[in-house]
Design a protein around this motif. Structure first.
Motif, PDB file in Angstrom:
ATOM      1  N   PRO A 198     106.300  32.245 -28.449  1.00 54.62           N
ATOM      2  CA  PRO A 198     106.769  32.835 -27.181  1.00 54.62           C
ATOM      3  C   PRO A 198     108.010  33.707 -27.406  1.00 54.62           C
ATOM      4  O   PRO A 198     108.729  33.538 -28.385  1.00 54.62           O
ATOM      5  N   VAL A 199     108.225  34.629 -26.468  1.00 52.85           N
ATOM      6  CA  VAL A 199     109.438  35.447 -26.504  1.00 52.85           C
ATOM      7  C   VAL A 199     110.539  34.693 -25.786  1.00 52.85           C
ATOM      8  O   VAL A 199     110.376  34.310 -24.629  1.00 52.85           O
ATOM      9  N   ALA A 200     111.646  34.469 -26.465  1.00 56.06           N
ATOM     10  CA  ALA A 200     112.741  33.747 -25.810  1.00 56.06           C
ATOM     11  C   ALA A 200     113.572  34.707 -24.966  1.00 56.06           C
ATOM     12  O   ALA A 200     114.046  35.720 -25.471  1.00 56.06           O
ATOM     13  N   PRO A 201     113.713  34.414 -23.691  1.00 58.44           N
ATOM     14  CA  PRO A 201     114.530  35.308 -22.860  1.00 58.44           C
ATOM     15  C   PRO A 201     116.015  35.003 -23.049  1.00 58.44           C
ATOM     16  O   PRO A 201     116.381  33.952 -23.562  1.00 58.44           O
ATOM     17  N   THR A 202     116.853  35.936 -22.631  1.00 63.88           N
ATOM     18  CA  THR A 202     118.293  35.663 -22.619  1.00 63.88           C
ATOM     19  C   THR A 202     118.788  35.777 -21.190  1.00 63.88           C
ATOM     20  O   THR A 202     118.044  36.157 -20.292  1.00 63.88           O
TER      21      THR A 202
END
Lengths: 297, 101, 114, 486, 465
Positions: free
Chosen positions: A47-51
Motif C-alpha cells: 500500500p501507499v503510505a499517506p502523510t
C-alpha cells in the motif's frame, strides 16, 4: 517519427532494467538479474503510505513528470539518420528544458509529502542541481558549436570526422556530473541521500516509490543516450547498424555513470556547491573556449 | 490562427496580469501578476514576429530580452521580498507604511 | 507543429502510466501515528514549508544571471562559425564578466548556506 | 566706471562675508565702499551730457548663444535714480543698526543689495536687468528675515513669493519679447529702436500684460500691494528705507524702460487702463494709510499712494503715440522726479520710524504723544519729511506732483481730478500722525526718550537737504532728465 | 567593429569589475578604497567622451547614437556619479559589506547612459532594465534599516509595473511599425491606434525612470529611505537618461499629434503635484524627493517642444546639468550632516556650519531658478524654448509652479538662516563629503556666472537620427 517513438518505447523497459542491474552490481543485494523485477513487483503490491496534509496532486504527479521528462529528453535523440521521435531544430534546447524541469519535479516530489526530510532533501537538491544544469548546458553548447545548429541530428552528423569526445575531452566528464545530478546518485545525491533517510522519497512507499525509481532509471537511460549522442557520435559507427551502436554506447555511458556515482566521494553540500561553481563551471567555460578556438576556420 | 487572435489572447493575459498587479496585496501574488503581464507581452511579440515582422531577428531578440527582463526583475524582486520579510515579518503591501505622502 | 506534438504525447503517456502504476497498490488504511512525520513523537504545529527555508537566495540570483546568459548563448552557438573570432571575443567578455560575479559571490560566501 | 560702481559693492560684500572684521570695522568698510560707489556714479554724472541718449556705455559678452551681454549705460532717467539709490544706500548703511547682531553679514547683505540695485538701474541688457531684479529680492529677503522683528521670516517669505511671481512674469514677457527678433538679442537699445512686437495684437497685449503685472507687483499697485505692509513693518528701519526708496523704484523704472519705451504702440493702447489702476492705488493707498494706527504701516501705505502718482505719470506719458507731446513729457518728468523725491523722502521717513522703534520697540501711534519736548530734532526731521511727502510747495514732492498733475490734466482731466483727492487725504494723514506723536500728553513711559543722535541727524540732514534743494531749485534735476531736449 | 565608440561605457564596465574584484580582496574597514577604481573609470569615461565630442553618427548597427545628446548625457552622468560616489566610503563605513555599491552604481550609470544613447527600442528596453534593477538594489542597500528596504520595495513595485508597460509599448510599436530601429521608425507612419497606444505606454514607462507622473511615487520614498549617496544618485542619474530618451522619442515622431500635448500635460501634472506635495514636508530628504518630481516636470517642458524650438535640446541639457548639480549639492549637504533629515535639525545651521548652510541655500535657490545661479540659466533656456515652441501656457504653468516651489524651498532656507540653533553644532561625515558639498555648491554659482561657453557648446549639440 512514430516508428522512432515506438522503438524508443520498446527499448526503454529493457534499458531501465539494465540500469537497475548496473545499480546492483557489487552491492550484494540479492539476485542480480531478477532482483530488480522482483523488487518492483513487491513494491507494486504494497500500500501507499499517506502523510499528514500532503499536497496530494503533486505527490501523485511527480513521478509521472519525472518519467515524462526522461521520455521527452530521450525523444530528441536520433536513433539513425532521420529516425528521431521529435525532430526539432532546437533539440538541445528542449533537452535543456527537461534538465531544468527535472529540478522542479524533484523539488515537487520532496515538497509534496509535507515532511521534513523530503523537504530538506529537495532544498539541497535544488541548490546543487542548479549549477549542474548550467554546467551541462555550457558543455552541450560546446557540442553544438561545430554543428552550427541546435538540432541533435546535426550534432551527430558533425561528428562524422571526429567525435566530440576528442574535440573536447573535458566535455563528457563534465556532462557526467549532470547525469549524476539528474538521476540523484553518487556524490550529487543530495536529494535522496542515506543520511536524510531517503531524502525526497523518504515518505514514499509501494507503487509510488516504484514509479519514482522507475522514472529515475529512465532518466539515467535518457541521459546516457544523450551523452552518447553528443560526445560519442551517437549512431555513427562502422559495420554495425546505427541503432545498435547507439545502444552499445548508451549502455557504456550508463555503466560509466553508475561507476562514477560509486567511485566519487560525497562532500558537504556547501563544499560541493563551491566546487561546482568555482571549479567545474569555469572548467566548462574553458572547455567551451577550447572548442571555440578549435572549430574556427 | 491570425495575428488578431494571438493578440487577443496576449491582451487577455496582460489584462489579467495588470489586474493582479494592481489588486493583489501579497508581494508574491503581485509579482505573479507582473509575470503574467510579461508572458502576455512575450506572446504578443511572438505573434508579431510570426505574422507581421516576417520572422525578423529583432522579434526573437525582443522575446529573449523580455524573458531576461522577467527573470532579472523577479530575481531582484524576490530578494527584496525576503529583505522586507526579514525586517517586518510580513509579505503584504500594507506593511509598507513607514514612508508616506 | 507536428515536431512538438510528439513530446506532448510522450508527456501524456508517461504521466498516465505513472498515475496508473500508483493506483495498483491496495488502499492504505493508515492510522494517525503512521501518517505523522518523523518528529521523535512531537506533533508539528505548522507545515514543513514554514519551518525550513532555503537559505541560498544569493546563489540563485547568480544562477539566474547565468541562465539568462544561456538564453543568449543558444543563438550565438548557431551563428558562431559564421561570425568567427568576434563572436568568441564577445562571449569571452560576457562570460568573463559573469565569472567575476562568481568570484565575488564566492568571496561573500553565497555558496555556504547551512 | 559704471561697471566699477556696480561690482564694487559686490566685491565689498564678498570681502565682508569672508574677512573677520569687527562690527565697527565692517560698518566703516561698508560706508567706504558705498561712498566709493556713489563717487563713481558722480564721476559719470560729471561727464554726463543731458539729452544725449545712453552714455558711458560698456559691453562684454556673457551668454553669447542667447545674445546676452554685460551692457551698462545711463540716460536721463536712470542716472538720477542711480544717484539717488547710491546716496540712500550710504545713508542706510551709515544709519546705526537697530539690533547689533551679526553686523558683518548685515553690512555684507546691504552692499549686495546695493550692487543689485545699481546694476538694475544701470544695465542696458534685459536679462541682466532681470538678474538684478531677482538678486534684489534675495538680498532684501535675507535682510528682512534675519534682522527684522515681529514675524519677520513670514513677512520675508511673503515678500519673496509675491515679488518672485512678478519677476517670473517679467521673465516670460521678456523672453516672448526677445524671441520676436532674430537673432536673439537682449540689448535694450535694440529693443527700443526695433519696437519688435509693434502690430502684433494679441501677443503684444500678452507681453504687455506680463510686464505690467510683474512691475505692478513690485511697485506695488493696487490690488497687488498686500505684501508691502508686512514687509515694511517687520523690516529693520534702514532696510525699509531701501525697500521703499530703491526697490519700489525698480517697478516704476522698469515700467518706463521696458513697456513704455519698447512697446510704445501697445502701451499707448492700454495706457488708460493703467492710469485707472494708478488712480485706484492713489486713492486706496491714501485712504487705507489714513486708517492705520501703526507708524510704519501708515508710511508704507503712503508709498502705495505715491507710487500711484508715479505710475499715473508714466501712464500719461505713454498714453498716445502722437499728440500732446509736451504734456506727456511733463508727466514723465514728474514721474521721474517723483521717484527720486519719494526715494529720499520715504527713505528718511522710514529711517526715522526705525529710530523711533529702536528707542521704544513699538510702532503704535497711540503709545506716543508729546514727544516735541523730548525730541525736537526728531520732530523737525519728521515734520519736514512729512510735509515733503504730502506735497508742500518748496519741497521735492510738490515739484513732482505738480508736473504729473499738469500732464494728466492735459490728457485725462477727469482722472487727474479724482486723483487730487488722494493729495488731500495724504495731507490729512500726515498731519494727524505728526499731531498724535509729537503733541498732546506725553505718556510717562516716554520720559527717557532720547533725541536723534548726531549720526542719525547728519544722515537725515543730507537726505532732507536734497529734498529741499530739489524743491526750491529743481532745474538741475529736470535738466539732467532732459526729456524735452532728448 | 567600432569598439572605441563605446569606450566610455567599456571603461565603466571595467571600473565596475575592478571595484568588485577589489571589494573581494579588501577587508571590511578598507572597502572604501573601491572608490578609487570607480573614480578612475569615471575619469577615463569622461575624458573619452569628451574626446568623441564631435562625433555625430549611429554606431553598432544603428542601435547607439553617438551625438551631442549622448555626449552630454555621458558627461553629466559621469560627473554626477562621481560626486555621489565620493560621499559613499564614509557613509557606508559601518556597513558590513559595501564593496559592491561602487560596482552597482557604475552599472546603473551605464544603464542611464545607454538609455540616453539608445537609438533602438530593444536597446532602450535593455538600458531601462539595467538602470532599474541596479537602482532597486541601491535603494535598499541598507538591508537592516526598515526604511531603506521599504523604499527599495516600493521602487521595485512601481518599477516592475512601469517596465512591463514599457516592454508592452515597445512590442506594440515594433509590431505595428515592423522595426525597432529609430532611423527606420522615423520613416514609418505611426497612425494605427495600437501603435499610438504603444507609444503612450513607452512614455509611461520612461516617465517612471524620469520620476514624472504617472510613475513618480517612488521618488520621495527613495530620497528619504535610500542611503544618501544612493538617493543622490537615483534622483539624478536615471532622470538624465530618461529625459534624453524621451526627447529622442518625441523628436522621432513629429507628426504624431497626441504626443506633445500628452507630454505637456504630464509636465504640468508632474510639476504641480511635486510642488504641492513638497509644500507639506517636514523632512528635508523627502522634500528634496518631491522637488525632484517637480523638476522632472520642468524637464518635460523641453521634451514637449522637442523639434519645435531650436533651443529645446540645449535647454533640456542645460536644465538637467543645473538640476543635477544642485540636487547633488543638496544631498551632499545632507550626507555631510550625517543624514539628518528633520527640518528642525537644520535650525540655525548658518551659525553652526556656515559653509554647508551656504551650499544648501545656493542649491535650493538654484533649484528655484534664482539668477545668476546655474538653475536660472537652465530655467531661462527652458522658458525660451517653450515660448519659442508655442507652448506659452506651459511656461505660464511653470512660472506658477516656480513660485509655489519657492515657498517650500524657503521653508528650509528660513529656519536655516533665521531660527536659533538648537543643541551643539551637528557632527560632520567626512572631509570628502564636505568637499563635495562645498565644491558643487561653488560650481552652482560659478558655472551659473560663466555659463556662456557651456551653453554655446550645448547649443551646438545635435540629436540623431
Amino acid at each position: 517519427m512514430i516508428a522512432a517513438t515506438l522503438y524508443l518505447l520498446l527499448a526503454l523497459p529493457p534499458l531501465v532494467w539494465a540500469a537497475a542491474v548496473f545499480d546492483r552490481i557489487g552491492t550484494g543485494r540479492g539476485a542480480l538479474l531478477a532482483g530488480p523485477l522482483r523488487n518492483g513487483a513487491a513494491l507494486l503490491l504494497r500500500p501507499v503510505a499517506p502523510t499528514e496534509a500532503p499536497d496530494r496532486l503533486n505527490r501523485l504527479l511527480a513521478p509521472g513528470w519525472y518519467l515524462a521528462l526522461a521520455l521527452v529528453g530521450l525523444s530528441v535523440v536520433p536513433l539513425a539518420p532521420g529516425l528521431v521521435a521529435s525532430d526539432l531544430s532546437t533539440g538541445l534546447v528542449l533537452w535543456g528544458a527537461c534538465e531544468a524541469l527535472t529540478v522542479v519535479v524533484v523539488f515537487l516530489h520532496g515538497w509534496s509529502p509535507n515532511a521534513p526530510f523530503p523537504l530538506l532533501g529537495a532544498y539541497r537538491y535544488v541548490a546543487i542541481a542548479l549549477p549542474a544544469m548550467l554546467l551541462s548546458m555550457f558543455v552541450l553548447i560546446g557540442a553544438a558549436l561545430p554543428a552550427q545548429s541546435l538540432s541533435v541530428g546535426a550534432v551527430v552528423e558533425a561528428q562524422r570526422e571526429v567525435w566530440n569526445l576528442v574535440r573536447q575531452p573535458l566535455g563528457l566528464p563534465l556532462f557526467m556530473a549532470l547525469g549524476l545530478a539528474l538521476t540523484l546518485r553518487g556524490p550529487f545525491d543530495y536529494a535522496g541521500g542515506a543520511e536524510l533517510a531517503g531524502g525526497t522519497s523518504a515518505e514514499e512507499s509501494g507503487p509510488a516509490l516504484a514509479a519514482w525509481r522507475l522514472a529515475r532509471a529512465a532518466m539515467l537511460v535518457a541521459f546516457s543516450a544523450m551523452a552518447a549522442t553528443a560526445f560519442l557520435g551517437g549512431y555513427l559507427g562502422p559495420v554495425l547498424p546505427g541503432p545498435l551502436w547507439l545502444l552499445l554506447k548508451t549502455l557504456a555511458v550508463m555503466a560509466a555513470t553508475v561507476a562514477a556515482g560509486r567511485f566519487f566521494a560525497r562532500m558537504p553540500p556547501a563544499r560541493m556547491l563551491t566546487l561546482l561553481w568555482v571549479v567545474l563551471l569555469p572548467l566548462s567555460f574553458a572547455n567551451l573556449a577550447l572548442v571555440g578556438i578549435e572549430v574556427l576556420p | 490562427m491570425t495575428l488578431v487572435s494571438v493578440l487577443i489572447v496576449a491582451a487577455a493575459l496582460i489584462g489579467i496580469g495588470l489586474y493582479g498587479a494592481l489588486s493583489q496585496q501579497s508581494f508574491v501574488m503581485l509579482m505573479m501578476g507582473l509575470e503574467l503581464m510579461l508572458n502576455g507581452a512575450i506572446l504578443a511579440i511572438v505573434g508579431f514576429w510570426a505574422f507581421s515582422l516576417g520572422g525578423a531577428p529583432e522579434g526573437q531578440l525582443l522575446a529573449i530580452i523580455v524573458m531576461a527582463v522577467m527573470a532579472v526583475e523577479m530575481a531582484v524582486g524576490f530578494a527584496l521580498v525576503v529583505a522586507v520579510y526579514r525586517k517586518r515579518q510580513a509579505d503584504m503591501t500594507e506593511s509598507l507604511t513607514e514612508l508616506r505622502h | 507543429m507536428t515536431e512538438i506534438a510528439m513530446p506532448l504525447v510522450l508527456v501524456l503517456l508517461a504521466v498516465a502510466f505513472a498515475w496508473g502504476l500508483q493506483r495498483l497498490g491496495p488502499e492504505a488504511g493508515a492510522t494517525w501515528p503512521h501518517r505523522a512525520p518523523f518528529l521523535g513523537g512531537g506533533v508539528p504545529q505548522t507545515h514543513a514549508w514554514q519551518r525550513w527555508h532555503a537559505r541560498y537566495y544569493p546563489m540563485t540570483l547568480l544562477f539566474i544571471a547565468f541562465e539568462m546568459e544561456m538564453m543568449f548563448m543558444y543563438p550565438w552557438a548557431v551563428v558562431y562559425i559564421e561570425t568567427g573570432t568576434k563572436a568568441l571575443a564577445e562571449m569571452g567578455m560576457f562570460l568573463g564578466i559573469l565569472s567575476v560575479g562568481i568570484l565575488y559571490g564566492w568571496r561573500e560566501g553565497v555558496f555556504r548556506w547551512q | 566706471m559704471l561697471t566699477f560702481a556696480i561690482l564694487l559693492p559686490f566685491a565689498g560684500a564678498a570681502l565682508l562675508a569672508s574677512a573677520p572684521l569687527s562690527a565697527g570695522q565692517s560698518r566703516l568698510a561698508a560706508i567706504l565702499v558705498a561712498a566709493l560707489s556713489l563717487g563713481a556714479l558722480c564721476v559719470v554724472w560729471a561727464g554726463f551730457i543731458p539729452g544725449a541718449g545712453f552714455q558711458a556705455v560698456q559691453e562684454a559678452p556673457w551668454i553669447p548663444p542667447l545674445g546676452v551681454a554685460w551692457r551698462v549705460g545711463v540716460d536721463g532717467i536712470s542716472l538720477p535714480l542711480a544717484l539717488m539709490s547710491g546716496l540712500l544706500f550710504v545713508a542706510a548703511i551709515a544709519w546705526p543698526m537697530e539690533r547689533e547682531v551679526n553686523a558683518r553679514a548685515y553690512y555684507a547683505w546691504f552692499l549686495f543689495l546695493e550692487g543689485a540695485s545699481l546694476g538694475l538701474f544701470l544695465t542696458l541688457d534685459l536679462l541682466i536687468f532681470y538678474v538684478f531684479f531677482d538678486l534684489s529680492l534675495v538680498g532684501m529677503y535675507f535682510l528682512i528675515g534675519r534682522w527684522g522683528h515681529g514675524d519677520a521670516p513670514r513677512a520675508a517669505l511673503k515678500f519673496f513669493l509675491y515679488t518672485l511671481a512678478g519677476s517670473l512674469l517679467i521673465l516670460l514677457a521678456l523672453i516672448a519679447l526677445v524671441l520676436s527678433v532674430d537673432p536673439l538679442s537682449f540689448d535694450m537699445r535694440d529693443m527700443i529702436a526695433l519696437q519688435p512686437v509693434a502690430g502684433m495684437d494679441l501677443r503684444a497685449g500678452l507681453i504687455l500684460l506680463g510686464f505690467v503685472l510683474g512691475f505692478a507687483i513690485k511697485t506695488p499697485l493696487f490690488p497687488l500691494h498686500t505684501w508691502l505692509p508686512p514687509a515694511h513693518v517687520d523690516a529693520p528701519g534702514p532696510a525699509s528705507a531701501i525697500l521703499a526708496g530703491v526697490l519700489l523704484k525698480m517697478g516704476t523704472y522698469g515700467l518706463v524702460r521696458i513697456p513704455m519705451q519698447m512697446l510704445r504702440e501697445t502701451f499707448a493702447t492700454y495706457a488708460l487702463a493703467l492710469g485707472v489702476v494708478a488712480l485706484a492705488s492713489i486713492l486706496w493707498g491714501s485712504i487705507v494709510a489714513f486708517a492705520q494706527d501703526n507708524i510704519k504701516r501708515r508710511i508704507a501705505y503712503t508709498s502705495v499712494n505715491h507710487m500711484g502718482y508715479a505710475v499715473l505719470g508714466i501712464a500719461v506719458a505713454g498714453s498716445a503715440v502722437t499728440g500732446q507731446e509736451a504734456a506727456r513729457d511733463l508727466a514723465l518728468n514728474g514721474a521721474v522726479i517723483e521717484m527720486v523725491a519719494h526715494g529720499l523722502i520715504t527713505g528718511a521717513l522710514f529711517l526715522i520710524a526705525g529710530s523711533i522703534w529702536a528707542r521704544t520697540g513699538t510702532y503704535e501711534i497711540d503709545s506716543y504723544g508729546g514727544l516735541a519736548g523730548r525730541a525736537p530734532r526728531l520732530m523737525g526731521a519728521m515734520g519736514l519729511a512729512s510735509f515733503a511727502s504730502l506735497g508742500l510747495p518748496g519741497l521735492a514732492g510738490f515739484v513732482a506732483e505738480v508736473q504729473i498733475f499738469v500732464g494728466a490734466f492735459a490728457v485725462w482731466p477727469w482722472l487727474a481730478a479724482i486723483a487730487l483727492l488722494g493729495l488731500i487725504v495724504t495731507a490729512a494723514l500726515f498731519l494727524g500722525m505728526l499731531q498724535r506723536v509729537f503733541l498732546g500728553e506725553r505718556p510717562p513711559a516716554l520720559d527717557g526718550f532720547a533725541d536723534l543722535t548726531r549720526t542719525e541727524f547728519g544722515v537725515l540732514a543730507v537726505l532732507l537737504g536734497l529734498v529741499v534743494l530739489i524743491g526750491v531749485w529743481p532745474a538741475w534735476l529736470i535738466d539732467m532728465i532732459a526729456l524735452g531736449g532728448g | 567593429m567600432p569598439l572605441a565608440d563605446l569606450g566610455p561605457e567599456i571603461a565603466l564596465i571595467a571600473g565596475a569589475l575592478a571595484a568588485l574584484l577589489m571589494a573581494m580582496a579588501l577587508p571590511q574597514p578598507r572597502l572604501g578604497l573601491c572608490l578609487w577604481p570607480a573614480l578612475a573609470a569615471l575619469a577615463v569615461a569622461g575624458t573619452w567622451a569628451v574626446a568623441q565630442a564631435d562625433a555625430a553618427r549611429l554606431t553598432f548597427s544603428g542601435v547607439w547614437a553617438l551625438d551631442g545628446a549622448t555626449l552630454w548625457a555621458r558627461i553629466l552622468i559621469v560627473t554626477a556619479t562621481a560626486l555621489c560616489l565620493i560621499l559613499a566610503p564614509r557613509w557606508f563605513a559601518t556597513d558590513r559589506r559595501h564593496g559592491e555599491f561602487y560596482a552597482l552604481t557604475l552599472f546603473s550609470a551605464l544603464g542611464a547612459i545607454a538609455m540616453a544613447a539608445a537609438a533602438d527600442l530593444l536597446q532602450l528596453v535593455m538600458a531601462v532594465l539595467l538602470s532599474s534593477v541596479t537602482g532597486y538594489v541601491l535603494a535598499a542597500f541598507h538591508r537592516d534599516w526598515a526604511l531603506s528596504v521599504e523604499a527599495g520595495m516600493k521602487y521595485f513595485l512601481i518599477g516592475a509595473l512601469a517596465n512591463a508597460l514599457l516592454v508592452i509599448g515597445a512590442i506594440l510599436v515594433m509590431g505595428m511599425a515592423g522595426t525597432s530601429d529609430y532611423a527606420a521608425l522615423a520613416r514609418t507612419d505611426l497612425g494605427q491606434p495600437l501603435a499610438l497606444a504603444g507609444l503612450a505606454l513607452i512614455v509611461a514607462g520612461l516617465a517612471f525612470k524620469l520620476g514624472a507622473v504617472p510613475g513618480h511615487a517612488w521618488m520621495p520614498d527613495v530620497a528619504e529611505g535610500a542611503p544618501v549617496p544612493a538617493a543622490a544618485f537615483l534622483t539624478v542619474v536615471p532622470k538624465i537618461g530618461a529625459a534624453l530618451a524621451l526627447f529622442r522619442l518625441v523628436q522621432l515622431f513629429p507628426e504624431v499629434e497626441m504626443l506633445r500635448p500628452l507630454i505637456a500635460a504630464l509636465s504640468v501634472a508632474t510639476m504641480t503635484l511635486g510642488n504641492l506635495a513638497a509644500l507639506w514636508q517636514d523632512d528635508l530628504r523627502r522634500l528634496l524627493g518631491w522637488s525632484s518630481v517637480s523638476q522632472s516636470g520642468y524637464a518635460l517642458m523641453a521634451v514637449a517642444v522637442a523639434d519645435l524650438a531650436p533651443d529645446a535640446l540645449p535647454a533640456l541639457l542645460w536644465f538637467l546639468a543645473a538640476y543635477a548639480l544642485a540636487n547633488v549639492t543638496g544631498f551632499a549637504v545632507v550626507a555631510q550632516l550625517r543624514g539628518r533629515t528633520a527640518l528642525a535639525d537644520y535650525h540655525g545651521l548658518i551659525a553652526a556650519r556656515p559653509g554647508l548652510a551656504a551650499a544648501l541655500i545656493v542649491a535650493l535657490l538654484s533649484l528655484t531658478g534664482i539668477p545668476p545661479l546655474i538653475g536660472f540659466t537652465g530655467k531661462l533656456e527652458l522658458f525660451v524654448a517653450t515660448l519659442d515652441g508655442g507652448y506659452g501656457w506651459l511656461a505660464l504653468a511653470a512660472v506658477a509652479n516656480t513660485v509655489l516651489s519657492l515657498g517650500y524651498y524657503l521653508r528650509v532656507i528660513g529656519p536655516v538662516c533665521f531660527a536659533a540653533p538648537e543643541g551643539p553644532p551637528p557632527a560632520c561625515l567626512s572631509r570628502a563629503a564636505g568637499a563635495v558639498a562645498l565644491g558643487s555648491g561653488a560650481a552652482v554659482v560659478g558655472i551659473g556666472l560663466f555659463a556662456g561657453p557651456f551653453l554655446a557648446r550645448a547649443a551646438g549639440a545635435v540629436v540623431l537620427p
